[in-house]
Scaffold this motif. Structure first.
Motif, PDB file in Angstrom:
ATOM      1  N   ALA A 132       0.918  -1.264   0.097  1.00  0.00           N
ATOM      2  CA  ALA A 132      -0.009   0.121  -0.069  1.00  0.00           C
ATOM      3  C   ALA A 132       0.823   1.198  -0.019  1.00  0.00           C
ATOM      4  O   ALA A 132       1.881   1.298   0.233  1.00  0.00           O
ATOM      5  CB  ALA A 132      -1.003   0.022   1.368  1.00  0.00           C
ATOM      6  N   PRO A 133       0.215   2.353  -0.500  1.00  0.00           N
ATOM      7  CA  PRO A 133       1.023   3.665  -0.384  1.00  0.00           C
ATOM      8  C   PRO A 133       1.536   3.966   1.043  1.00  0.00           C
ATOM      9  O   PRO A 133       2.742   4.579   1.178  1.00  0.00           O
ATOM     10  CB  PRO A 133       0.193   4.520  -0.918  1.00  0.00           C
ATOM     11  CG  PRO A 133      -0.817   3.917  -2.047  1.00  0.00           C
ATOM     12  CD  PRO A 133      -0.774   2.795  -1.296  1.00  0.00           C
ATOM     13  N   ALA A 134       1.030   3.651   1.956  1.00  0.00           N
ATOM     14  CA  ALA A 134       1.324   3.840   3.386  1.00  0.00           C
ATOM     15  C   ALA A 134       2.567   3.302   3.601  1.00  0.00           C
ATOM     16  O   ALA A 134       3.308   3.787   4.490  1.00  0.00           O
ATOM     17  CB  ALA A 134       0.159   3.543   4.333  1.00  0.00           C
ATOM     18  N   GLN A 135       2.769   2.003   3.082  1.00  0.00           N
ATOM     19  CA  GLN A 135       4.215   1.408   3.384  1.00  0.00           C
ATOM     20  C   GLN A 135       5.197   2.093   2.678  1.00  0.00           C
ATOM     21  O   GLN A 135       6.329   1.955   3.230  1.00  0.00           O
ATOM     22  CB  GLN A 135       3.870  -0.179   2.767  1.00  0.00           C
ATOM     23  CG  GLN A 135       3.044  -1.010   3.629  1.00  0.00           C
ATOM     24  CD  GLN A 135       2.863  -2.540   3.043  1.00  0.00           C
ATOM     25  OE1 GLN A 135       2.115  -2.575   2.132  1.00  0.00           O
ATOM     26  NE2 GLN A 135       3.631  -3.323   3.564  1.00  0.00           N
ATOM     27  N   LEU A 136       4.840   2.561   1.670  1.00  0.00           N
ATOM     28  CA  LEU A 136       5.877   3.394   0.941  1.00  0.00           C
ATOM     29  C   LEU A 136       6.452   4.530   1.883  1.00  0.00           C
ATOM     30  O   LEU A 136       7.551   4.966   1.965  1.00  0.00           O
ATOM     31  CB  LEU A 136       5.478   3.958  -0.490  1.00  0.00           C
ATOM     32  CG  LEU A 136       6.327   5.088  -1.123  1.00  0.00           C
ATOM     33  CD1 LEU A 136       7.589   4.452  -1.434  1.00  0.00           C
ATOM     34  CD2 LEU A 136       5.674   5.385  -2.512  1.00  0.00           C
ATOM     35  N   ALA A 137       5.472   5.427   2.549  1.00  0.00           N
ATOM     36  CA  ALA A 137       5.606   6.498   3.470  1.00  0.00           C
ATOM     37  C   ALA A 137       6.306   6.027   4.490  1.00  0.00           C
ATOM     38  O   ALA A 137       7.152   6.786   4.923  1.00  0.00           O
ATOM     39  CB  ALA A 137       4.201   7.269   3.630  1.00  0.00           C
ATOM     40  N   SER A 138       6.172   4.855   4.866  1.00  0.00           N
ATOM     41  CA  SER A 138       6.786   4.458   6.317  1.00  0.00           C
ATOM     42  C   SER A 138       7.932   3.417   5.971  1.00  0.00           C
ATOM     43  O   SER A 138       8.754   2.979   7.046  1.00  0.00           O
ATOM     44  CB  SER A 138       5.779   3.608   6.955  1.00  0.00           C
ATOM     45  OG  SER A 138       5.564   2.482   6.560  1.00  0.00           O
ATOM     46  N   ASN A 139       8.555   3.379   4.791  1.00  0.00           N
ATOM     47  CA  ASN A 139       9.833   2.589   4.534  1.00  0.00           C
ATOM     48  C   ASN A 139       9.475   1.206   4.641  1.00  0.00           C
ATOM     49  O   ASN A 139      10.242   0.399   5.051  1.00  0.00           O
ATOM     50  CB  ASN A 139      10.871   3.021   4.994  1.00  0.00           C
ATOM     51  CG  ASN A 139      11.285   4.679   4.804  1.00  0.00           C
ATOM     52  OD1 ASN A 139      11.274   4.953   3.551  1.00  0.00           O
ATOM     53  ND2 ASN A 139      11.578   5.410   5.645  1.00  0.00           N
ATOM     54  N   GLY A 140       8.386   0.767   4.463  1.00  0.00           N
ATOM     55  CA  GLY A 140       7.896  -0.724   4.776  1.00  0.00           C
ATOM     56  C   GLY A 140       7.804  -1.504   3.734  1.00  0.00           C
ATOM     57  O   GLY A 140       7.735  -2.758   3.832  1.00  0.00           O
TER      58      GLY A 140
ATOM     59  N   THR B 233      11.036   0.131  -9.347  1.00  0.00           N
ATOM     60  CA  THR B 233      12.457  -0.144  -8.444  1.00  0.00           C
ATOM     61  C   THR B 233      12.758   1.018  -7.870  1.00  0.00           C
ATOM     62  O   THR B 233      13.681   0.675  -6.864  1.00  0.00           O
ATOM     63  CB  THR B 233      13.310  -0.558  -9.538  1.00  0.00           C
ATOM     64  OG1 THR B 233      13.545   0.430 -10.500  1.00  0.00           O
ATOM     65  CG2 THR B 233      12.939  -1.876 -10.432  1.00  0.00           C
ATOM     66  N   ALA B 234      12.312   2.178  -8.041  1.00  0.00           N
ATOM     67  CA  ALA B 234      12.742   3.361  -7.171  1.00  0.00           C
ATOM     68  C   ALA B 234      12.340   3.138  -5.641  1.00  0.00           C
ATOM     69  O   ALA B 234      12.932   3.521  -4.812  1.00  0.00           O
ATOM     70  CB  ALA B 234      11.924   4.656  -7.722  1.00  0.00           C
ATOM     71  N   PHE B 235      11.363   2.195  -5.361  1.00  0.00           N
ATOM     72  CA  PHE B 235      10.844   2.030  -3.952  1.00  0.00           C
ATOM     73  C   PHE B 235      11.643   0.827  -3.261  1.00  0.00           C
ATOM     74  O   PHE B 235      11.643   0.746  -2.109  1.00  0.00           O
ATOM     75  CB  PHE B 235       9.366   1.266  -4.016  1.00  0.00           C
ATOM     76  CG  PHE B 235       8.322   2.254  -4.700  1.00  0.00           C
ATOM     77  CD1 PHE B 235       8.701   3.774  -4.754  1.00  0.00           C
ATOM     78  CD2 PHE B 235       7.096   1.750  -5.166  1.00  0.00           C
ATOM     79  CE1 PHE B 235       7.496   4.399  -5.051  1.00  0.00           C
ATOM     80  CE2 PHE B 235       6.196   2.746  -5.464  1.00  0.00           C
ATOM     81  CZ  PHE B 235       6.085   3.928  -5.578  1.00  0.00           C
ATOM     82  N   LEU B 236      12.751   0.449  -4.003  1.00  0.00           N
ATOM     83  CA  LEU B 236      13.393  -0.541  -3.528  1.00  0.00           C
ATOM     84  C   LEU B 236      14.924  -0.251  -3.593  1.00  0.00           C
ATOM     85  O   LEU B 236      15.686  -0.800  -2.879  1.00  0.00           O
ATOM     86  CB  LEU B 236      13.348  -2.042  -4.141  1.00  0.00           C
ATOM     87  CG  LEU B 236      11.849  -2.633  -4.297  1.00  0.00           C
ATOM     88  CD1 LEU B 236      11.824  -3.850  -5.150  1.00  0.00           C
ATOM     89  CD2 LEU B 236      11.467  -2.672  -2.761  1.00  0.00           C
ATOM     90  N   ALA B 237      15.527   0.524  -4.852  1.00  0.00           N
ATOM     91  CA  ALA B 237      16.712   0.414  -5.167  1.00  0.00           C
ATOM     92  C   ALA B 237      17.619   1.089  -3.841  1.00  0.00           C
ATOM     93  O   ALA B 237      18.884   0.568  -3.815  1.00  0.00           O
ATOM     94  CB  ALA B 237      17.024   1.460  -6.273  1.00  0.00           C
TER      95      ALA B 237
END
Length: 385
Positions: free
Chosen positions: A246-254, A277-281
């Motif tokens: 979820a987008p919330a996990q992106l915001a919380s680095n989850g 990949t920007a979310f993981l790199a």
């Protein structure tokens, strides 16, 4: 697993199949092994055919594009005494796209206004679309997220005579004031399918895949859909495990911890495919090392500078290297064609596509790979600027 090891594995499988067949001929009394040997040989032949078909897709995408996909010069008056409103989000990729959009609008000679919303709060996008109308614009370009959020406002834009050209919106539905989208779901799905071909070829049609997605972003869901479609077409021996964030996990680095957790639960996974990949790199390589996980190839779409640098270092094996700084130039091209009554093909002919690997990635910049190098001049030539 490297390509070299994958080829050795494939050759070993074919050799083993041949030995079984020869053994069956020499000892007819042991005929029970013959059907198994024949099945092994047939499976090996099918995998070779799948790899060959996938490689035909991949090979041209390893070349750096030299031309934009738009070719027809714009005719007619593209001037306006009203502003062009761009609506961006807080993510670095949105900002890269909006920078390109504003630059393209300036090249066209348009005045601009820039508004913003938060991806964690869809209501802010709706509010930004409403605010855009207060500027009495001739066109608005919302970047990212979903058309469903502002669809109830479309009639207001039509009544005001305002063009809506979505950018990187994965559920674009043209109609009324809504034009074809720049970098729409069509482009993202094509990128995802191309990456499925790369994984098929790289794995010798035998990959165990974790597909990580944030489907709230419709463009990322489209990439995932394209990847699944490609695997179904190219790789009968591949399997996919789904991981939806979820987008919330992106915001919380989850997101990175969730990927590591899945890999710990399923150690047979050898490919992580991320729709963004920007979310993981920035965090995944070190997290994998800390968890003692090795032998997993990371690939996917929507690369940022960290993703591209990861390709350079080898931490990321391949990315769908789309030139995000050009999305806005395509959007301006669509708006201009709409203003002049010209036909606009689906996604304005599509965006340039490339698969970047360590051998062809070169030296990335914060703006991405920037191909073709002279894309600005190519657009301006079409616009007569």
């Amino acid at each position: 697993m490297t390509n070299h090891h994958a080829r050795l594995r494939g050759m070993a499988g074919i050799a083993a199949a041949g030995m079984l067949i020869l053994g069956a001929c020499a000892a007819p009394e042991d005929s029970a092994g013959a059907p198994e040997a024949a099945a092994t040989a047939e499976a090996g032949s099918a995998a070779e055919a799948e790899v060959s078909a996938a490689q035909e897709v991949v090979t041209p995408l390893l070349e750096t594009p030299s031309a934009i996909n738009q070719t027809e010069p714009i005719t007619g008056d593209t001037s306006s005494d009203k502003p062009f409103v761009v609506i961006t989000c807080e993510l670095p990729q949105c900002q890269l796209i909006s920078d390109g959009t504003l630059e393209a609008a300036e090249a066209m000679g348009w005045e601009t206004e820039l508004l913003a919303y938060k991806t964690t709060d869809g209501a802010t996008l709706t509010s930004a679309m409403k605010e855009a109308l207060t500027y009495d614009p001739f066109a608005v370009a919302p970047i990212g997220f979903s058309q469903t959020l502002w669809q109830p406002l479309v009639q207001d834009f039509e009544d005001a005579g305002v063009i809506i050209t979505p950018v990187a919106v994965g559920d674009t539905e043209p109609g009324g004031p809504v034009t074809q989208g720049s970098a729409s779901q069509l482009d993202y799905a094509a990128s995802g399918k191309a990456m499925a071909a790369w994984v098929t070829a790289d794995s010798a049609a035998d990959a165990t895949i974790l597909l990580q997605d944030v489907p709230a972003f419709a463009v990322l869901a489209a990439y995932g859909d394209g990847f699944r479609e490609g695997i179904a077409e190219y790789c009968s021996g591949c399997t996919i495990t789904e991981l939806e964030n979820a987008p919330a996990q992106l915001a919380s680095n989850g997101i990175v911890p969730s990927v590591v957790s899945e890999l710990q639960k399923k150690p047979d996974i050898d490919y992580v495919v991320s729709t963004d990949t920007a979310f993981l790199a920035a965090g995944l390589p070190s997290a994998l090392e800390a968890a003692g996980i090795s032998g997993v190839k990371v690939v996917g779409g929507s690369p940022d500078i960290n993703s591209l640098q990861g390709v350079v270092s080898g931490d990321i094996a391949a990315v769908s290297a789309t030139a995000e700084d050009q999305y806005g130039w395509t959007a301006v091209d669509i708006v201009a064609r709409t203003m002049t009554g010209m036909d606009v093909p689906e996604a304005d002919g599509g965006r340039v596509q490339m698969i970047a690997v360590q051998d062809n990635v070169g030296t990335p910049s914060p703006a991405g790979l920037g191909f073709p190098e002279d894309y600005r001049e190519q657009y301006k030539a079409l616009w007569g600027k």
